[in-house]
Design an enzyme around this catalytic site. Structure first.
Site, PDB file in Angstrom:
ATOM      1  N   GLU A 128       6.724 -38.373 -12.507  1.00 16.74           N
ATOM      2  CA  GLU A 128       6.209 -38.918 -13.893  1.00 16.74           C
ATOM      3  C   GLU A 128       8.336 -39.662 -13.474  1.00 16.74           C
ATOM      4  OE1 GLU A 128       4.733 -40.508 -15.766  1.00 16.74           O
ATOM      5  OE2 GLU A 128       2.899 -38.890 -14.787  1.00 16.74           O
ATOM      6  N   SER A 134     -15.642  13.078 -44.378  1.00 17.29           N
ATOM      7  CA  SER A 134     -14.959  14.421 -43.370  1.00 17.29           C
ATOM      8  C   SER A 134     -13.906  13.571 -43.115  1.00 17.29           C
ATOM      9  CB  SER A 134     -15.888  15.381 -43.985  1.00 17.29           C
ATOM     10  OG  SER A 134     -16.512  15.800 -44.570  1.00 17.29           O
TER      11      SER A 134
END
Length: 770
Positions: free
Chosen positions: A84, A342
């Site tokens: 690019e 519990s």
């Protein structure tokens, strides 16, 4: 001089022009600043290895996976820059040679052949989109110069890496790599790098999941450029060209939605890195889906997995299905406040060990109690009489836990848990009370899992770490010895084995919990490396008949544990601390006695903490004359006499607590243990009350209904004892307080009828109805 102002005047004029130009440029930069910051940016939540879990798109539906230059494969950077913008690191944002070349090619061919845009100019267009006009091109050049002015080359390249379009709603090489290739951008091959480098040129036309032939042709063009420029070896380029481009449909991150939503509020970063294990998370979510069909209607589940070696959360499933509105799937039950049943019991036993109140073989009393208006019972109905602390914890008996909490103090217990990050939520204005230990306060699954780390981290509870940057914070709750003992009891290793026979890697230690009315079922487990938290129930809090921890949550706990063990991770050892030793104690006193001592009615081997042997813990009403240690004076015939009688000798007699007598053989009851009273010199202050007895049905009887009758009528009565009577049928208190009771029973099955008087004496009988 051409300016007509003289040499000095020309310089002044040029300086003024330059100053005005600089001022105009400065003002323009302030008036039209770079749009670097978004109001509603795209964000992504990722696992500890970088795998995306869930994405949150921006206002335009775009999602990104933010990366830095160092987090991207060098191959991709080589392909991108050399294809690019070869002069990216040297030009000022605009490459005049590229612009002139592109203009000449476009004019000579009569069509657009090359754009001439640098990477900086492409970033400028991405930040500030513009029309393809002269004015638009000028604006792009202006933005490019602004970028070079304000940012470094690395910053500009990073912007491109995260803003370049890759088709549809994808922006950035990170999102494209995960969506198209299912891998990190740091792991790109040569072929992958070339493909992703060219996609932003025409993202819609080159999408590899839709147009693989076009994408492959474009990729090969980049590969040829890399070979021509000598960037990559020709052999490597040729091998990459032979790889076909064929991709499955885009893979969108779809893991841990509720967890990701929570993390969104905890961090402002565009990429939120968490401690979750993506592979484990996927397996847990698949497991939840498999369980969906087994759950009752409108029920959901929650799971959390924590590596207790560093407290990093590895798995988090907040609901069975986020998209199922009938199950309130959008509610995260990992951090919802629910009744824990519990699961708090191991904490009170561990704290009581440290406090010197009990040891693992301490004699506790599973008998009915009267504590104001509070009447606790057991989950399995009925009472069991004398039990050890270890047995009470393994069987999750309620009355012994209440007994220990009463001795330790509910407020102190709640404060201790809150101090280590486990707050218990009570109704407004309510103070901690005995119901805490049975689920009388709310708690969060995430806090409970963190608190259970105390049993693996030598008595210190640590805070959960949701992100790798979170510090490891821990606070002591109990001693390392107490934590080790409780963990071994929960792992079914209560018996004190020699070190060479004791497993150094502790198997799964677990505890269940069921809230009142079957609204919540819990199971918390601690294996060698992980804490596992499970919850099932209805998010709206409605009861589910028959749902309880052992049946609903434990099977899922075991599956998660097996899944973790199959992953083959290192299993840390947990050797016995020096503070824990082996010992033998005697019941009913709770301490060791010499061989042959008549007060040792039963010997039990147990672990001891710091060698401590606290005596049997009594209920508050059993102190003094109602206790179990009686100094008696005997004459030459072995009969009880007064202390001042001739030739009286003192002896200490240890008897069983009075409420336990219905569960004792005749030879162990007080009437049999206490020597007969001398008639010539009787002891003073003898209690004249008779023992409590229950008549009307014998123990083990089978009761049948009369022909044609739907119910069986069973009259019973008591004799002896003192004060009022308290009746219990299968652990449930009845309203009658008289000496006589008539039961009307319609349901077949086994029953336990128990009566207690004001002195704490208990009589019980078991029978069956056919």
């Amino acid at each position: 001089m051409m300016c007509g102002l003289g040499k000095r005047g020309c310089w002044l004029w040029l300086a003024a022009v330059a100053l005005v130009f600089v001022a105009v440029v400065w003002a323009a930069d302030k008036i039209w600043p770079l749009p670097l910051h978004e109001v509603d940016p795209a964000r992504v939540v990722v696992a500890h290895d970088g795998t995306p879990l869930w994405r949150f798109a921006d206002a335009d539906g775009i999602w990104r996976y933010p990366v830095t230059i160092d987090e991207v494969s060098p191959r991709y950077l080589e392909a991108l820059i050399n294809y690019e913008d070869r002069w990216f690191w040297k030009h000022p944002g605009v490459n005049p040679f590229s612009v002139l070349r592109a203009a000449w090619q476009d004019l000579s061919s009569g069509r657009v052949v090359s754009g001439g845009s640098t990477l900086t100019m492409q970033v400028a267009r991405l930040l500030d989109p513009h029309p393809r006009t002269f004015g638009g091109k000028f604006r792009q050049l202006w933005r490019a110069l602004q970028l070079e002015w304000h940012l470094s080359k690395r910053d500009i390249l990073t912007l491109y890496l995260n803003r370049a379009p890759f088709g549809g709603t994808l922006q950035g090489v990170g999102a494209a790599s995960w969506a198209y290739l299912g891998k990190s951008p740091a792991q790109l091959s040569y072929s992958d790098a070339a493909l992703l480098a060219v996609l932003p040129q025409a993202p819609s036309r080159l999408r590899p999941d839709r147009w693989p032939d076009r994408a492959q042709a474009a990729r090969n063009k980049v590969l040829e450029r890399m070979a021509t420029q000598g960037v990559w070896p020709a052999k490597q380029v040729q091998e990459s060209r032979e790889e076909p481009v064929w991709l499955a449909p885009r893979q969108m991150p779809q893991l841990a939605p509720l967890f990701s939503r929570m993390m969104l509020g905890k961090s402002r970063s565009d990429k939120i890195v968490t401690t979750l294990d993506a592979g484990l998370q996927r397996q847990l979510e698949e497991l939840a889906q498999n369980w969906k069909g087994r759950l009752p209607a409108r029920s959901s589940l929650a799971m959390i997995v924590v590596d207790h070696t560093d407290m990093s959360v590895r798995g988090w499933v907040g609901s069975v299905d986020m998209n199922d509105d009938s199950r309130f799937g959008h509610v995260d039950m990992v951090n919802a406040i629910r009744s824990p049943g519990s699961v708090l019991k191991p904490f009170i036993y561990g704290l009581a060990l440290d406090d010197g109140l009990i040891h693992p073989a301490s004699l506790l009393q599973d008998v009915p109690r009267r504590t104001g208006d509070y009447r606790p019972g057991n989950f399995d109905s009925g009472f069991h009489g004398p039990v050890s602390m270890s047995e009470a914890l393994v069987r999750s008996l309620n009355l012994p836990a209440v007994q220990v909490l009463e001795a330790y103090g509910p407020k102190r217990f709640a404060a201790s848990l809150r101090n280590v990050g486990l707050p218990l939520y009570l109704p407004a204005g309510a103070a901690p009370n005995l119901s805490l230990i049975l689920g009388g306060a709310g708690a969060r699954l995430e806090d409970m899992a963190a608190a259970y780390s105390v049993f693996a981290r030598h008595g210190k509870a640590a805070k959960l770490r949701l992100q790798p940057t979170d510090p490891l914070l821990e606070r002591p709750l109990m001693s390392a010895g107490a934590a080790w003992i409780i963990r071994r009891v929960m792992a079914d290793e209560a018996q004190p084995l020699p070190d060479n026979a004791l497993s150094r890697v502790v198997p799964l230690a677990w505890k269940t919990g069921t809230s009142y009315g079957y609204r919540d079922a819990w199971a918390i487990g601690v294996n060698a490396r992980y804490v596992i938290g499970i919850w099932t129930g209805r998010p709206d809090g409605t009861p589910v008949v028959g749902q309880f921890g052992f049946a609903s949550a434990v099977p899922l706990l075991n599956q998660v544990n097996n899944l973790l063990l199959s992953r083959g991770t290192n299993q840390p050892e947990d050797p016995r601390p020096e503070s824990v030793s082996r010992g033998v104690v005697c019941w009913p006193g709770g301490q060791s006695l010499a061989p042959g001592d008549s007060n040792c009615r039963r010997r039990l081997a147990t672990w001891l903490l710091d060698g401590s042997q606290p005596p049997t813990l009594l209920l508050p009403e059993q102190e003094g004359v109602n206790g179990i240690r009686f100094p008696v004076w005997l004459d030459d015939q072995g009969k009880r006499v007064a202390a001042d009688c001739p030739q009286a000798r003192e002896q200490t007699l240890i008897v069983w607590p009075l409420p336990l007598e219905p569960w004792l053989p005749e030879s162990e009851r007080r009437g049999a243990r206490l020597p007969p009273v001398s008639t010539t010199c009787p002891p003073l202050g003898q209690d004249a009350s008779q023992p409590l007895q229950l008549t009307g049905v014998r123990d083990g009887a089978i009761v049948k209904r009369l022909p044609g009758s739907a119910q069986a009528s069973l009259p019973v009565q008591t004799s002896g004892g003192t004060g009022e009577r308290w009746w219990f049928l299968n652990g449930e208190r009845l309203s009658d307080r008289g000496r006589r009771l008539t039961l009307s029973l319609a349901t077949k099955g086994d029953y336990q009828l128990l009566v207690m008087d004001d002195a704490g004496q208990v009589a019980t009988v078991r029978f069956s109805l056919q």
